[in-house]
Design a protein around this motif. Structure first.
Motif, mmCIF file in Angstrom:
data_model
loop_
_atom_site.group_PDB
_atom_site.id
_atom_site.type_symbol
_atom_site.label_atom_id
_atom_site.label_comp_id
_atom_site.label_asym_id
_atom_site.label_seq_id
_atom_site.Cartn_x
_atom_site.Cartn_y
_atom_site.Cartn_z
ATOM 1 N N GLY A 156 0.822 -1.200 0.000
ATOM 2 C CA GLY A 156 0.000 0.000 0.000
ATOM 3 C C GLY A 156 0.854 1.246 0.000
ATOM 4 N N ASN A 157 0.224 2.379 -0.001
ATOM 5 C CA ASN A 157 0.958 3.626 -0.114
ATOM 6 C C ASN A 157 1.321 4.258 1.213
ATOM 7 N N GLN A 158 0.800 3.725 2.302
ATOM 8 C CA GLN A 158 0.972 4.373 3.590
ATOM 9 C C GLN A 158 2.272 3.941 4.257
ATOM 10 N N PHE A 159 2.962 4.902 4.865
ATOM 11 C CA PHE A 159 4.125 4.644 5.693
ATOM 12 C C PHE A 159 3.683 4.710 7.151
ATOM 13 N N TYR A 160 4.230 3.815 7.956
ATOM 14 C CA TYR A 160 3.977 3.839 9.392
ATOM 15 C C TYR A 160 5.299 4.172 10.076
ATOM 16 N N PHE A 161 5.314 5.273 10.800
ATOM 17 C CA PHE A 161 6.542 5.775 11.405
ATOM 18 C C PHE A 161 6.651 5.404 12.875
ATOM 19 N N GLY A 162 7.893 5.193 13.328
ATOM 20 C CA GLY A 162 8.174 5.094 14.740
ATOM 21 C C GLY A 162 8.100 6.474 15.372
ATOM 22 N N THR A 163 8.243 6.528 16.681
ATOM 23 C CA THR A 163 8.082 7.788 17.415
ATOM 24 C C THR A 163 9.351 8.629 17.472
ATOM 25 N N GLY A 164 10.437 8.110 16.906
ATOM 26 C CA GLY A 164 11.647 8.911 16.794
ATOM 27 C C GLY A 164 12.643 8.677 17.910
ATOM 28 N N THR A 165 13.929 8.838 17.583
ATOM 29 C CA THR A 165 15.024 8.762 18.545
ATOM 30 C C THR A 165 15.855 10.029 18.422
ATOM 31 N N SER A 166 15.996 10.736 19.519
ATOM 32 C CA SER A 166 16.822 11.939 19.529
ATOM 33 C C SER A 166 18.252 11.541 19.882
ATOM 34 N N LEU A 167 19.138 11.617 18.895
ATOM 35 C CA LEU A 167 20.542 11.237 19.091
ATOM 36 C C LEU A 167 21.384 12.478 19.339
ATOM 37 N N THR A 168 22.159 12.438 20.401
ATOM 38 C CA THR A 168 23.111 13.506 20.692
ATOM 39 C C THR A 168 24.507 12.923 20.705
ATOM 40 N N VAL A 169 25.381 13.481 19.898
ATOM 41 C CA VAL A 169 26.777 13.057 19.865
ATOM 42 C C VAL A 169 27.583 14.109 20.608
ATOM 43 N N ILE A 170 28.231 13.669 21.681
ATOM 44 C CA ILE A 170 28.965 14.587 22.559
ATOM 45 C C ILE A 170 30.403 14.697 22.097
ATOM 46 N N PRO A 171 30.854 15.918 21.768
ATOM 47 C CA PRO A 171 32.228 16.053 21.248
ATOM 48 C C PRO A 171 33.265 15.713 22.309
#
Lengths: 111, 113
Positions: free
Chosen positions: A96-111
């Motif tokens: 089908g044409n629909q995408f189902y998305f996850g709720t997202g992951t906020s990635l922080t890379v610490i220098p």
């Protein structure tokens, strides 16, 4: 319908370390699994995708693995850099044409 | 290069107003989508359209309607805006078929006061 779960919701890593984000899906008919990166204030953009006839795909420091039996797929980022900091979304799609998305992951890379 | 544009980046409306959000794509894509994005909830599908004059409800259609009179344009309508519709609205488009990516617009940050 399809249900996509994504973990973790937040992830902090030291620069140079690896980051792994995991997603599970429920519909065995899903056959296309894209990953999107959304930098702050910008639109989501495709970074890598995988189809169900493939178990793994790599593009430089980014890789995605798919386990159809277990219905899960993962994003792997190696040698992380500060510019990898963003929100990452997984998605699943079938014929089908629909995408189902996850709720997202906020990635922080610490220098 | 695919271009998906949205009519406004920021919009402030009052409760009860009728609000139109427009999305235009220039790649002759059959499918178009409207999502809202809220912290911790990811991207939730409001409506999508797989062809001109065709529309399908997504996961959260209540309080919204859509219009697709031309292939390149997909409009989201809030008939009577409410404060709980304050959100980021993202439009997307793709060619029809399996294994084809979606292209997103820049988003519209709507605030309803």
């Amino acid at each position: 319908g399809e249900n996509v779960e994504q973990h973790p919701s937040t992830l902090s890593v030291q620069e140079g370390d690896s980051a792994v984000i995991k997603c599970t899906y429920s519909d065995s008919a899903s056959n296309y699994f894209p990953w999107y990166k959304q930098e702050l204030g910008k639109r989501p953009q495709l970074i890598i995708d995988i189809r169900s006839n493939v178990g793994e795909k790599k593009d430089q420091r980014i890789a995605v693995t798919l386990n159809k039996t277990a219905k899960h797929f993962s994003l792997h980022i190696t040698e992380t850099q500060p510019e990898d900091s963003a929100v990452y979304f997984c998605a699943a799609s079938s014929a089908g044409n629909q995408f189902y998305f996850g709720t997202g992951t906020s990635l922080t890379v610490i220098p | 290069d695919v271009k998906v544009t949205q009519s406004s980046r920021y919009l402030v409306k009052r409760t009860g107003e009728k609000v139109f959000l427009e999305c235009v794509q220039d790649m002759d894509h059959e499918n178009m989508f409207w999502y809202r994005q809220d912290p911790g909830l990811g991207l939730r599908l409001i409506y999508f359209s797989y062809d001109v004059k065709m529309k399908e409800k997504g996961d959260i259609p209540e309080g919204y309607s859509v219009s697709r009179e031309k292939k390149e344009r997909f409009s989201l309508i809030l008939e009577s805006a409410s404060t709980n519709q304050t959100s980021m609205y993202l439009c997307a488009s793709r060619k029809s078929g399996t294994g084809v990516e979606q292209y997103f617009g820049p988003g519209t940050r709507l605030t309803v006061t």
